[in-house]
Design an enzyme around this catalytic site. Structure first.
Site, mmCIF file in Angstrom:
data_model
loop_
_atom_site.group_PDB
_atom_site.id
_atom_site.type_symbol
_atom_site.label_atom_id
_atom_site.label_comp_id
_atom_site.label_asym_id
_atom_site.label_seq_id
_atom_site.Cartn_x
_atom_site.Cartn_y
_atom_site.Cartn_z
ATOM 1 N N ARG A 162 7.740 43.607 3.683
ATOM 2 C CA ARG A 162 9.446 43.578 3.309
ATOM 3 C C ARG A 162 9.140 43.121 1.669
ATOM 4 N NH1 ARG A 162 9.490 41.627 8.614
ATOM 5 N NH2 ARG A 162 10.498 42.802 10.051
ATOM 6 N N LYS A 185 10.798 37.840 9.784
ATOM 7 C CA LYS A 185 11.944 37.690 10.396
ATOM 8 C C LYS A 185 11.769 36.879 11.586
ATOM 9 C CE LYS A 185 14.466 41.670 8.920
ATOM 10 N NZ LYS A 185 15.515 42.973 9.332
ATOM 11 N N HIS A 253 12.222 49.416 -0.002
ATOM 12 C CA HIS A 253 11.922 49.430 1.560
ATOM 13 C C HIS A 253 11.404 50.768 1.978
ATOM 14 C CE1 HIS A 253 12.579 47.259 5.083
ATOM 15 N NE2 HIS A 253 12.725 48.197 5.682
ATOM 16 N N ARG A 256 7.733 50.723 2.611
ATOM 17 C CA ARG A 256 7.489 50.043 3.802
ATOM 18 C C ARG A 256 7.627 50.876 5.013
ATOM 19 N NH1 ARG A 256 7.556 45.380 7.442
ATOM 20 N NH2 ARG A 256 9.035 45.529 9.202
ATOM 21 N N HIS A 279 7.770 43.986 14.009
ATOM 22 C CA HIS A 279 8.849 44.238 14.890
ATOM 23 C C HIS A 279 8.541 43.493 15.960
ATOM 24 C CE1 HIS A 279 9.245 48.509 12.564
ATOM 25 N NE2 HIS A 279 9.873 47.372 11.887
ATOM 26 N N TYR A 288 9.737 55.771 14.176
ATOM 27 C CA TYR A 288 8.810 56.308 13.261
ATOM 28 C C TYR A 288 8.099 57.595 13.738
ATOM 29 C CZ TYR A 288 9.192 52.440 9.951
ATOM 30 O OH TYR A 288 9.820 51.417 9.313
#
Length: 307
Positions: A162, A185, A253, A256, A279, A288
């Site tokens: 990110r 995150k 982004h 990514r 994730h 994806y």
């Protein structure tokens, strides 16, 4: 927050936010969004019920309260996606409060989020991603800034970082190792392999950077030596996008997204890609597969047009 919300309810909300920050390691923008969503929910309940809203009222919420709130939010134009996020915040707060106060929160927790069409990521093609990196490398007037922008975007495309993760790197991370420890995150750590091209791009930037590199200072610097602002990364990408005639979806982004999509197209394992992206849920990464299937269908239709 509405004046009809009791001090006890206000205190409970503040403690919940502190819990998310300290225990769950939630990001600051997540805390801001959750706080706003729950504050709006409590303000609505005060108006809807016509009474002061305290802990007893929160413990007694029913399905009709939840339906009324969700109908109100949709009527004022809130999208299904935004309402689903707000409902998630409300459930998180009530679940925490129920565990703390010892009441049954079934009516709140059983409320179903509205269905919405999830937007698919918009990755660049392999060729377009390469063109972006080449364009960024030559478009800045100062060579060290061109090298900096190229290094940031090479990390994003080559390692799936990110923007915030790339800009969080410190001088102590250089020279880049073959495997980089990234804190993403929720303060979660992951290990990311660093391609030789990314290591070279960062080394080229460091060779040209006019500022001394302390191990405790940001790796990527602005023109005056301070931390690089993510808006400047976005502007560099925008110039590259306009210069190459790419769509508006070609954002930082998107690099990514391109990393994940291109890995999947080359036979990458979905679980491994989840780990590389950081994730929390495999369901987030599975989007994806839909992107890859959509691209396959486009190729199929171009190769086999209908008569």
């Amino acid at each position: 927050m509405s004046v009809g919300v009791s001090p006890a309810a206000r205190t409970a909300m503040a403690l919940w936010i502190s819990h998310l920050r300290a225990i769950d390691g939630a990001a600051s923008h997540t805390l801001t969004a959750y706080s706003s969503d729950v504050a709006g929910f409590l303000a609505f309940l005060h108006r809807h019920r016509g009474e002061s809203l305290g802990l007893a009222q929160l413990a007694g919420l029913g399905q009709s309260d939840m339906r009324a709130w969700m109908a109100h939010e949709r009527n004022r134009g809130l999208s299904g996606r935004s309402l689903a996020r707000a409902l998630s915040a409300v459930k998180n707060f009530i679940r925490w409060l129920a565990a703390r106060e010892g009441f049954d929160a079934t009516h709140v927790l059983s409320a179903k989020a509205p269905k919405y069409q999830r937007k698919l990521p918009r990755p660049l093609s392999v060729e377009a991603a390469a063109e972006v990196l080449e364009q960024v490398e030559v478009q800045a007037q100062e060579p060290w800034i061109a090298a900096r922008d190229s290094a940031v975007m090479t990390l994003m495309y080559g390692c799936g970082l990110r923007v915030s993760e790339a800009l969080a790197l410190k001088g102590s991370d250089a020279p880049l190792p073959e495997v980089l420890r990234i804190r993403g995150k929720g303060d979660k750590e992951r290990l990311v392999p660093v391609l030789p091209a990314a290591r070279k791009a960062v080394a080229d930037y460091l060779r040209l950077c006019p500022f001394p590199m302390s191990r405790y200072e940001p790796l990527f610097r602005g023109a005056r030596g301070g931390p690089l602002n993510p808006r400047l990364v976005a502007k560099s990408m925008e110039r590259a996008r306009l210069g190459l005639g790419l769509p508006a979806t070609a954002t930082p982004h998107a690099l990514r997204h391109s990393f994940a999509t291109h890995l999947l197209a080359e036979g990458g394992d979905l679980r491994a890609i989840q780990e590389l992206l950081g994730h929390a849920s495999l369901a987030t990464t599975q989007v994806y597969t839909a992107v890859d299937q959509a691209r396959l269908m486009q190729v199929y239709q171009a190769a086999h047009p209908r008569a």
